[in-house]
Design an enzyme around this catalytic site. Structure first.
Site, PDB file in Angstrom:
ATOM      1  N   SER A   1      -2.480  -0.667   5.807  1.00 53.16           N
ATOM      2  CA  SER A   1      -2.937   0.716   5.803  1.00 53.16           C
ATOM      3  C   SER A   1      -4.140   0.851   6.752  1.00 53.16           C
ATOM      4  O   SER A   1      -4.039   0.485   7.920  1.00 53.16           O
ATOM      5  CB  SER A   1      -3.268   1.136   4.376  1.00 53.16           C
ATOM      6  OG  SER A   1      -3.354   2.527   4.271  1.00 53.16           O
TER       7      SER A   1
ATOM      8  N   ASP B   1       7.889   3.295   2.160  1.00 54.11           N
ATOM      9  CA  ASP B   1       6.560   3.825   2.499  1.00 54.11           C
ATOM     10  C   ASP B   1       6.755   5.143   3.239  1.00 54.11           C
ATOM     11  O   ASP B   1       7.207   5.177   4.378  1.00 54.11           O
ATOM     12  CB  ASP B   1       5.834   2.810   3.394  1.00 54.11           C
ATOM     13  CG  ASP B   1       4.423   3.257   3.782  1.00 54.11           C
ATOM     14  OD1 ASP B   1       4.032   4.406   3.458  1.00 54.11           O
ATOM     15  OD2 ASP B   1       3.710   2.459   4.414  1.00 54.11           O
TER      16      ASP B   1
ATOM     17  N   HIS C   1       3.990   2.923  -0.173  1.00 56.50           N
ATOM     18  CA  HIS C   1       2.888   2.434   0.651  1.00 56.50           C
ATOM     19  C   HIS C   1       2.188   1.243  -0.014  1.00 56.50           C
ATOM     20  O   HIS C   1       1.750   0.306   0.651  1.00 56.50           O
ATOM     21  CB  HIS C   1       1.908   3.585   0.880  1.00 56.50           C
ATOM     22  CG  HIS C   1       0.823   3.273   1.853  1.00 56.50           C
ATOM     23  ND1 HIS C   1       1.076   2.978   3.174  1.00 56.50           N
ATOM     24  CD2 HIS C   1      -0.522   3.196   1.716  1.00 56.50           C
ATOM     25  CE1 HIS C   1      -0.071   2.751   3.807  1.00 56.50           C
ATOM     26  NE2 HIS C   1      -1.052   2.880   2.935  1.00 56.50           N
TER      27      HIS C   1
END
Lengths: 373, 373
Positions: A150, A311, A344
């Site tokens: 991320s 995701d 995610h």
């Protein structure tokens, strides 16, 4: 094996860092934790970069009897994926955060007051430039790898493009070269929720504006999960406490968002949340370059990219674009699409799935016995 | 051709409707518009069901010089997809709404005050049962079809399952047998945004709580669009008025959500928004049945289902489940997956794409010249 009890370290550098915005930030405090031993020629260091609301507390416990381990303890320790018998693993808290490094909740030494909204807007590139200064201070010239998911993945990309001589490889998971307008719009909603809270007082609160921050965090949780993981975790179950036809009755998923939202209020500063959300949205590896090609052409080391099928915050196609461009540029790049229902969040949960590829990649970058980077 | 200027009609029925919740609602006012002429044996009526924030104003203009046409004017009129030279098209405003039918903003005749939160939680099934009473009143026993998208599609499903003798067909677009926890969670965030607004006053506001409602609507817009449509509409463009590194600087997509959010405040009642969001989340065609199979087995007419490739609010797989079950049950069902970048909104925008299938279906249900249903 666990890294055991770990103390965080604090370094304050008396620098004036010229930020991407042109504004100056200094002095700069950075908190970090490290695991394993830096070898004599400082050639065994790995930097793990944390995500939005992460901290330097990557692994181990903070005190005797601490019931919680660091945020990615599963992969850091003796014999683990990032083997601390071999590597010196360092995890700095990013500037802008509220976990010890200089951020909007810090005291501005020039005024004696909290920065709050006088804090400059920072970028992921700024975070990484501060980290480079920290490594200078620690005598680490080059890293075996920078690894992160991320916002951590964005930092890995910035290390690769901004400090190509200082990384032997980069590993980016669940990230993007630049968030999509859909991802931006969800952060925009989170910002808006906080701005709407009268207790926010344009950043001059004494206590976190809890309703706004909890709601903002609730939105985040939706983007971290997936349709699939929500189906299996909550389905359409209704809270047993509430009547199905009560106006204020809640689905289990609704309770989960509420519960986690309000929990978050006790552990994160609202202004930090806003500044880091901004850094995420502004993130564009191409900033200052003519194109994505030109930006990624700065990289001079092997790159490993992981994306996760469910995701939807930074969907796989966005990682694939980077992989394609890197290949076109003749760079050494590995791209792995991991099939996972966890959205995610998968980058934190699927380490057993991607461990073989990741350790294989590290072996290539620095074969056992070879120390020179 | 346009249907021209249309007056809405109001019918108040002195009934006590027993709702799904067990509570009683009455008297019930329903506003509707109609287009075309009901034939002698009332066998040419089509009901179009609107979505969450829609109204009875389906087509045409409300007054001379009105610059806006009804919400689905493109498909209703002489020679159009729903040909008013042939069909009598009726569009009732759902109960719970704020556009004329009985809802939380209505005066409760028993107290002389606005219902506000004393209004009972209603379901899509309740809306349809009220519509059935309206059709009784108008002398319409059976409909050629019930057609609707999103919450309108749910109404079509309820007509098919609850009043199988009163529909010759149903057409549901961009809908679901029951929203997923992800869809619920996004509505939960919208509710939360309103609950957080001190001006909401537990529903006892005089003026709409604008910040909460605008934010709630902003979340809605994200779910109505798609990653793809946001990319082509906004990309990562930054507002020309704002500095890129301004704390309050906005991306174009952010400005769009803000602008449309605050516009919405002038046209929709907050409590209505909440009650209808609740009806959406509670929606489950299987409610009161053992299974989806048992629920859909109530249907005794041909069913046409449309899903749109980029609709992530009610994704195509959810419609496919219904199509599969209906086929297994031996029902007459058509399922069309329309490739579209417009997300959930596609059902309103892609009428030219699905017109051939839809008119072909209607021809089969009621061949020209055949009037008897």
């Amino acid at each position: 094996m666990s890294v055991g009890i770990v103390q965080e370290q604090t370094v304050t550098l008396n620098v004036d860092l010229r930020l991407e915005s042109g504004r100056i930030l200094g002095p700069i405090t950075q908190v970090y934790e490290s695991y394993g031993t830096l070898n004599a020629d400082a050639s065994n260091a790995i930097l793990v970069a944390h995500a939005w609301t992460g901290s330097a507390h990557l692994a181990g416990r903070s005190f005797e009897g601490d019931t919680k381990v660091g945020w990615w303890d599963a992969i850091v320790g003796p014999g683990k994926l990032l083997d601390t018998d071999r590597y010196f693993v360092i995890c700095p808290n990013v500037i802008g955060s509220c976990y010890g490094s200089t951020g909007p909740a810090s005291i501005n030494p020039k005024t004696g007051k909290r920065y709050n909204l006088t804090f400059p807007v920072i970028t992921v590139r700024d975070m990484v430039r501060a980290q480079a200064l920290l490594l200078d201070h620690l005598g680490i010239n080059k890293l075996v790898t920078v690894l992160g998911g991320s916002m951590g993945g964005m930092q890995a990309l910035e290390w690769g493009t901004q400090f190509p001589d200082r990384v032997a490889s980069i590993i980016a998971l669940a990230t993007t070269a630049a968030p999509s307008p859909q991802a931006i719009s969800l952060n925009a909603i989170a910002r808006w929720a906080i701005f709407n809270d009268p207790d926010w007082k344009k950043g001059e609160y004494r206590k976190n504006p809890k309703d706004g921050l909890a709601l903002a965090r609730g939105i985040g949780h939706i983007t971290f999960l997936s349709d699939e993981s929500m189906q299996s975790k909550f389905g359409r179950r209704y809270s047993a406490k509430d009547g199905f036809f009560d106006f204020f009755g809640k689905f289990e998923v609704e309770r989960y968002l509420n519960y986690n939202g309000y929990n978050f209020v006790d552990r994160f500063d609202t202004n930090s949340f806003l500044y880091l959300a901004k850094a995420l949205d502004l993130y564009d590896v191409s900033l200052g370059y003519e194109s994505l090609h030109e930006a990624l052409d700065q990289i001079r080391c092997p790159v490993q990219l992981f994306a996760f099928s469910s995701d939807w915050l930074y969907p796989p196609y966005q990682t694939e674009i980077m992989a394609t461009v890197l290949k076109e540029l003749g760079k050494e790049v590995e791209y792995h699409l991991i099939s996972s229902p966890y959205g995610h969040d998968a980058f934190l949960l699927e380490h057993e799935t991607f461990a073989p590829q990741l350790s294989g990649f590290l072996e290539k970058v620095q074969p056992p016995g070879r120390q020179k980077l």
